[in-house]
Design a protein around this motif. Structure first.
Motif, PDB file in Angstrom:
ATOM      1  N   CYS A  85      56.473  37.915  44.178  1.00 35.42           N
ATOM      2  CA  CYS A  85      55.899  39.222  43.883  1.00 35.42           C
ATOM      3  C   CYS A  85      55.915  40.010  45.185  1.00 35.42           C
ATOM      4  N   ALA A  86      56.769  41.007  45.248  1.00 38.07           N
ATOM      5  CA  ALA A  86      56.894  41.827  46.453  1.00 38.07           C
ATOM      6  C   ALA A  86      55.976  43.037  46.335  1.00 38.07           C
ATOM      7  N   ALA A  87      55.138  43.220  47.340  1.00 41.21           N
ATOM      8  CA  ALA A  87      54.139  44.283  47.317  1.00 41.21           C
ATOM      9  C   ALA A  87      54.480  45.386  48.306  1.00 41.21           C
ATOM     10  N   SER A  88      54.141  46.602  47.944  1.00 35.39           N
ATOM     11  CA  SER A  88      54.311  47.740  48.840  1.00 35.39           C
ATOM     12  C   SER A  88      53.336  48.840  48.458  1.00 35.39           C
ATOM     13  N   GLY A  89      53.059  49.709  49.402  1.00 32.32           N
ATOM     14  CA  GLY A  89      52.199  50.861  49.123  1.00 32.32           C
ATOM     15  C   GLY A  89      50.720  50.623  49.328  1.00 32.32           C
ATOM     16  N   PHE A  90      50.333  49.433  49.774  1.00 33.62           N
ATOM     17  CA  PHE A  90      48.941  49.137  50.071  1.00 33.62           C
ATOM     18  C   PHE A  90      48.898  48.024  51.116  1.00 33.62           C
ATOM     19  N   THR A  91      47.724  47.784  51.674  1.00 34.70           N
ATOM     20  CA  THR A  91      47.582  46.769  52.716  1.00 34.70           C
ATOM     21  C   THR A  91      47.447  45.403  52.071  1.00 34.70           C
ATOM     22  N   PHE A  92      48.581  44.763  51.859  1.00 35.51           N
ATOM     23  CA  PHE A  92      48.673  43.499  51.118  1.00 35.51           C
ATOM     24  C   PHE A  92      47.704  42.455  51.650  1.00 35.51           C
ATOM     25  N   SER A  93      47.598  42.328  52.945  1.00 36.09           N
ATOM     26  CA  SER A  93      46.806  41.260  53.555  1.00 36.09           C
ATOM     27  C   SER A  93      45.306  41.400  53.308  1.00 36.09           C
ATOM     28  N   MET A  94      44.870  42.525  52.767  1.00 36.27           N
ATOM     29  CA  MET A  94      43.452  42.733  52.509  1.00 36.27           C
ATOM     30  C   MET A  94      43.079  42.458  51.052  1.00 36.27           C
ATOM     31  N   TYR A  95      44.043  42.103  50.244  1.00 41.47           N
ATOM     32  CA  TYR A  95      43.828  41.947  48.814  1.00 41.47           C
ATOM     33  C   TYR A  95      43.889  40.485  48.377  1.00 41.47           C
ATOM     34  N   VAL A  96      42.973  40.117  47.483  1.00 50.37           N
ATOM     35  CA  VAL A  96      43.097  38.859  46.751  1.00 50.37           C
ATOM     36  C   VAL A  96      44.249  39.028  45.763  1.00 50.37           C
ATOM     37  N   MET A  97      45.093  38.013  45.716  1.00 49.98           N
ATOM     38  CA  MET A  97      46.258  38.079  44.834  1.00 49.98           C
ATOM     39  C   MET A  97      46.173  37.000  43.762  1.00 49.98           C
ATOM     40  N   SER A  98      46.661  37.331  42.599  1.00 53.12           N
ATOM     41  CA  SER A  98      46.591  36.408  41.481  1.00 53.12           C
ATOM     42  C   SER A  98      47.884  36.420  40.679  1.00 53.12           C
TER      43      SER A  98
END
Length: 116
Positions: free
Chosen positions: A22-35
């Motif tokens: 799951c490739a993320a962009s447009g937000f600060t990925f490292s600050m989010y819980v991912m599921s």
């Protein structure tokens, strides 16, 4: 804008393995819980696994414990799900989700089909 793009789905035989990304962009990925969630035809979406923002803590649905592994690479803004010993009943669309406080983002999903 915020984007979560899943990939890696496909057709696999029972007992086989797949690795979802799951490739993320447009937000600060490292600050989010991912599921990771999944939704089979005619069924509700269910939580498969989640991982803390730093990657140091993870939890799994009982049905996938010992077979699935969630991980993340914050340097690459990417979430992963390694799935082993797949079963036909795990055929579903798999989604990634990012959560921080009241902010929640979903990907569009990737199809996983487990069939002989």
């Amino acid at each position: 804008q915020v984007q979560l793009v899943e990939s890696g789905g496909g057709l696999v035989q029972p007992g086989g393995s797949l690795r979802l990304s799951c490739a993320a962009s447009g937000f600060t990925f490292s600050m989010y819980v991912m599921s990771w969630y999944r939704q089979a035809p005619g069924k509700e979406r269910e939580l498969v696994a989640h991982i803390s923002s730093g990657g140091g803590s993870s939890n799994y649905a009982d049905s996938v414990k010992g077979r699935f592994t969630i991980s993340r690479d914050n340097a690459k803004n990417t979430l992963y799900l390694q799935m082993n010993s797949l079963k036909p009943e795990e055929t579903a669309v798999y989604f990634c989700r990012a959560v921080r406080g009241s902010s929640s983002y979903w990907g569009q999903g990737t199809q996983v089909t487990v069939s002989p």
